[in-house]
Write a protein that holds these residues in place. Sequence first.
Motif, PDB file in Angstrom:
ATOM      1  N   LYS A  77       0.743  -1.321  -0.136  1.00 24.80           N
ATOM      2  CA  LYS A  77      -0.042  -0.055   0.015  1.00 24.80           C
ATOM      3  C   LYS A  77       0.864   1.209   0.092  1.00 24.80           C
ATOM      4  N   VAL A  79       1.773   4.926   0.415  1.00 21.04           N
ATOM      5  CA  VAL A  79       1.116   6.052   1.231  1.00 21.04           C
ATOM      6  C   VAL A  79       1.776   7.487   0.958  1.00 21.04           C
ATOM      7  N   SER A  81       2.298  11.540   2.397  1.00 20.44           N
ATOM      8  CA  SER A  81       2.177  12.148   3.449  1.00 20.44           C
ATOM      9  C   SER A  81       2.990  13.325   3.601  1.00 20.44           C
ATOM     10  N   GLY A 141      -2.470  14.041   6.515  1.00 18.96           N
ATOM     11  CA  GLY A 141      -3.098  12.667   6.634  1.00 18.96           C
ATOM     12  C   GLY A 141      -2.351  11.743   5.723  1.00 18.96           C
ATOM     13  N   GLU A 142      -2.676  10.326   5.896  1.00 18.77           N
ATOM     14  CA  GLU A 142      -2.049   9.435   4.955  1.00 18.77           C
ATOM     15  C   GLU A 142      -2.971   9.411   3.486  1.00 18.77           C
ATOM     16  N   ASP A 144      -3.645   7.417   0.285  1.00 21.51           N
ATOM     17  CA  ASP A 144      -3.573   6.020  -0.255  1.00 21.51           C
ATOM     18  C   ASP A 144      -3.328   6.213  -1.962  1.00 21.51           C
ATOM     19  N   GLU A 178       6.796  12.510   2.458  1.00 17.80           N
ATOM     20  CA  GLU A 178       7.346  11.069   2.241  1.00 17.80           C
ATOM     21  C   GLU A 178       6.432  10.238   1.291  1.00 17.80           C
ATOM     22  N   THR A 180       5.941   6.030   1.212  1.00 17.97           N
ATOM     23  CA  THR A 180       6.184   4.567   1.717  1.00 17.97           C
ATOM     24  C   THR A 180       5.502   3.783   1.139  1.00 17.97           C
ATOM     25  N   ASN A 182       3.948   0.117   2.077  1.00 17.66           N
ATOM     26  CA  ASN A 182       3.751  -0.641   3.365  1.00 17.66           C
ATOM     27  C   ASN A 182       3.056  -2.034   3.037  1.00 17.66           C
ATOM     28  N   SER A 188       7.686  -1.544   6.266  1.00 16.00           N
ATOM     29  CA  SER A 188       7.467  -0.140   5.527  1.00 16.00           C
ATOM     30  C   SER A 188       8.777   0.134   5.002  1.00 16.00           C
TER      31      SER A 188
END
Length: 318
Positions: A77, A79, A81, A141-142, A144, A178, A180, A182, A188
């Motif tokens: 996933k 992400v 942020s 917030g994260e 997606d 960033e 990432t 995951n 991660s």
Amino acid sequence: MKKNIPAFIVSLALLSACSKDLPVKSLSFTAAATNTTLQLGDTAIFNFTGEPDFISFYSGETGHRYAYRNRTTAEGKPVLSFTSARANGNQSNSLQLMISSGFTGVKTEDTAATAAAIQAGNWTDITSRAILSTGSAKPSGEIDLSDFAGSGKPVYIAFRHNGYKGSAYSKWTITEFEVTNNLPDNTSYLIANMAAPTTEILNYGVSTYSPGFVAATVTGPYKWVISGGKSLVITGATSPATATDDSENWAIIGPIDLRKVTPDLGLPIKMISENMEKFPFKYQYPAAGSYEATFEASNANAGGVKSAVQSVKITVNE
């Protein structure tokens, strides 16, 4: 299947061999543990037979798993942020978060070509996925990005700043950017951040690099100011008197493979100059769990490599 031969084996072999026709000596190697079930705090003891030139150890912990030594991508996933802060004017729609798998990249030292590439980049506006500041610093917030990873194509991510004539532009500061990847196993991997492309990122002991941000101007005299590893800032016109034209400016990072991971890493525990008298090998696992400890032994010279792999399952109880 192509074998993953650690760089230190190849380099030392090339230095030590005087002929590419020198045969690689035969390899017989075994590894065994004195006890495969341990209590946390106990030391695992591994014994070997044979006389290999090199031995690498993969503990089985995250980042040190033999099965993933060649892995560079994995489905997870992705992400995004970041943190944003807005100041000065209150123009609406002054900051947009954009993503594209069709952008062809910034054309170095060619502003017109870059502007044309941006306009033809087939960008998707994903601003609605983020929480943007209305004043003080605000985490996004994260976000997606899984729907952009499915194609397998790398993406570019951008902050588009719009300034409109007749009123002071909104100043934006972006920090803590960033991306990432995951994975389902709770690992991660940091695959992009604000660092310059020459600044390494470490994931479980393995180096990778962020693509780095580049500023590009489509219209107007202004530009994002990029402080590698710290921030992106654009101020623009600070009063109605200086806001005589519209402005469009981009800060772009990419290409980013949203499925990227860094390969797992082995620990060299024997070099060609060392004999087997230093063993048995001892290792203490820092956490309870089940591990597949793997040893890769090799003999190598300029003429080739012979390898043998031995695995031992270790259980560490609380």
